[in-house]
Design an enzyme around this catalytic site. Structure first.
Site, PDB file in Angstrom:
ATOM      1  CE  LYS B  75      -6.982   1.973   4.613  1.00  0.00           C
ATOM      2  NZ  LYS B  75      -5.659   1.400   4.909  1.00  0.00           N
ATOM      3  CB  SER B 150      -4.186   0.816   1.406  1.00  0.00           C
ATOM      4  OG  SER B 150      -4.217   0.581   2.802  1.00  0.00           O
ATOM      5  CB  SER B 174      -1.677   1.101   4.592  1.00  0.00           C
ATOM      6  OG  SER B 174      -1.477   0.142   3.601  1.00  0.00           O
TER       7      SER B 174
END
Lengths: 99, 482
Positions: B75, B150, B174
């Protein structure tokens, strides 16, 4: 009447150093009304005052290590060179006082 | 191929790694234009060159690192030395970290290869990956739908076969949300189990890095690598690392019978299709374990408390972005700092981030601090005490991970409150610091996930139930056709 008045938005803009465009202002006023209504759900929870605020899930003090240097001093500013504007090994920044 | 198989494959012939790298890059070439899982893809030549170095080192020493050559998507809010790390924001569009996050050091120490930085909501503020300043990621199972967020890029990269395994971060859900929406496994570890050093902060008291994978074994493998105490993170728990694969194997051997709490309000509050699929999934193990209904009456209130605390912490954490040492650059000559900082922050942050910083400042300002922020923190303690009491009666608690199936792109922008309320199941573990997992539950035309929450540091239990369910549902190692 919105919760975020123009005066309040200007106050928050000064505190956060962020400006909202005219379109964003209209949008944020509508959205913040809904969001603050959600926040107000907490007012309906009875007996909350008897609980101490829980700032952090692990309620331990910050551990401190011995004050000894572990990393080599970054004399070349290698930590900053790809990202900051460097002039003679100093980071160029705006003035804090202007006439 | 699952990561645990790749390890076997490369241990018998290390040079097979190049075929594997080619296959991943071929897949990226075929699908990435449509999925948009990555913000940055490391050029294949660099990966080749890195692997050649590892091979040479292995040849000289006579052994290769344990996860030699396994390609991982990371990420884009986790600092990677020399690889651009944008946090999904124009603010950090050109930021190249000068150091690795602790989790990245750990991945490298076992021979893993970072081949890309995955797309995300800007500064992790969102649940659909649509607030990314670059482009939205699409759900590989249905390109009209969002992959969640996210960590949506990480979920999508796995579902599209563009990565073998991935790292995400979870503040209010997330990891679990995109895992549910892309049919993969995702674990939010106990707060403090995985170092946050090098993770760009959103809400520090809730942020956690965690593994995402296409099966439970790989999830346990990655958790083993990234967990453990780190002196550089003051909230890191002072614990010895444990081998989660071994712990999982032991539990699967002993097969203890557990008590599973079915969270009534979270099932009842979900969409009909989601409820049906998740009930049917948990039912597969209720004849072996004991399932009982449990109640947590404060659901909307938990969402409110979560957003108040997250926004308050974000307003403080994101004050560091002024464009001076790193971040967006604007002319500074002859200008005062207020004008420069304001221009940087106004141009660098997207609307959702600006809104959350402003609201966070609002709930911390005089007259509102006690009314909102302190009240939310009191609620957090009450919730934790209630959960502790519930965990004296059950071992884990189950609910749908997301109350609705993956929305269409743009659907949530019509009403931002809807997007916040969709976090109703996931914020509970976030507020209390407890571990939670998403397990693929089934299909209702779209992927549906089941969430389990357990006591602090009981990740082996979550992995155990996940493995049992995986065995029954066979929802493992799935890759969408795209």
């Amino acid at each position: 009447m919105y919760i975020l008045s123009n005066d309040l938005i200007e106050y928050l803009e000064r505190l956060t150093l962020i400006k909202f465009s005219d379109d964003e202002r209209m949008k944020v006023k509508v959205e913040v009304d809904k969001i603050v209504n959600l926040f107000n759900e907490l007012r309906n929870v009875e007996g909350l005052d008897k609980y101490e605020p829980l700032f952090h899930v692990h309620e331990v003090s910050t551990p401190l290590r011995e004050d000894e240097a572990l990393d080599r001093v970054d004399e070349e500013h290698s930590m900053l060179k790809d990202n900051a504007l460097l002039v003679d090994c100093y980071v160029k920044a705006p003035k804090t006082m202007v006439e | 191929m699952p990561v645990y198989r790749l390890i076997e494959e490369f241990s018998s012939d290390a040079y097979k790694v190049f075929e594997y790298v080619d296959s991943i890059y071929d897949r990226i070439k075929r699908v990435e234009d449509r999925v948009k899982a990555f913000i940055t893809i490391v050029p294949k030549e660099e990966v080749y060159s890195y692997l050649e170095t590892l091979l040479k080192r292995g040849y000289n020493s006579g052994s290769y690192p344990k996860l030699f050559g396994v390609m991982i998507g990371v990420k884009d809010n986790i600092s990677t030395k020399g690889i651009r790390t944008t946090c999904g924001s124009k603010m950090l569009e050109n930021y190249i970290p000068p150091y690795d996050a602790t989790v990245i050091e750990k991945l490298k120490s076992v021979g893993m290869v970072i081949h890309g930085k995955t797309n995300m909501d800007e500064f992790a503020m969102g649940s659909t990956t649509e607030t990314s300043a670059f482009y939205p990621t699409r759900n590989p199972w249905n390109l009209d739908r969002v992959p969640g967020g996210s960590s949506g890029g990480s979920g999508a990269a796995l579902a599209a076969g563009e990565a073998s395994i991935a790292l995400g971060s979870d503040t209010g859900g997330s990891i679990r949300n995109p895992a549910a929406y892309t049919m993969v496994y995702g674990l939010r570890p106990t707060y403090g189990l995985v170092s946050r050093y090098g993770l760009i902060a959103y809400a520090s008291s809730m942020d956690q890095i965690g593994p995402m994978a296409r099966n439970t074994t790989d999830l346990a493998l990655l958790l083993t690598i990234i967990s453990g105490h780190d002196q550089r993170d003051s909230t890191s728990l002072p614990l010895h690392s444990i081998d989660y694969l071994k712990a999982l194997d032991e539990l699967l051997y002993k097969e203890p019978r557990l008590r599973i709490g079915i969270l009534k309000e979270l099932f009842e509050g979900s969409d009909d299709g989601v409820r049906k699929v998740t009930y049917s999934c948990i039912d597969k193990i209720c004849s072996y374990h004991e399932c009982i209904e449990v109640s947590i009456p404060y659901t909307k209130e938990a969402v409110a408390a979560y957003y108040i605390i997250a926004m308050a912490e974000a307003s403080s954490n994101l004050a560091r972005f002024d464009g001076i040492r790193y971040g967006l650059k604007v002319p500074v000559e002859g200008r005062n700092w207020v004008d420069v900082y304001t221009e940087v922050r106004t141009k660098g942050f997207g609307y959702e981030v600006k809104k959350r910083i402003a609201l966070g400042t609002y709930v911390l300002s005089m007259g509102y601090r006690d009314m909102y922020y302190i009240r939310a923190l009191r609620f957090r303690r009450m919730l934790k005490e209630k959960l502790d009491a519930m965990f004296s009666k059950v071992d884990v608690m189950a609910s749908p991970t997301m109350p609705i199936p993956p929305p269409r792109l743009g659907e949530f922008f019509e009403d931002p409150l809807k997007i916040y309320l969709a976090d109703v199941s996931t914020v509970i573990a976030s507020l209390t610091g407890y571990p939670a997992i998403n397990i693929p539950a089934g299909w209702n035309g779209l992927p549906i996930g089941l969430q389990l929450i357990s006591r602090p540091l009981s990740e082996p239990i979550l992995l155990y139930i996940s493995a049992q369910l995986e065995e029954r549902t066979k929802l493992r190692d799935l890759i969408a056709e795209v």
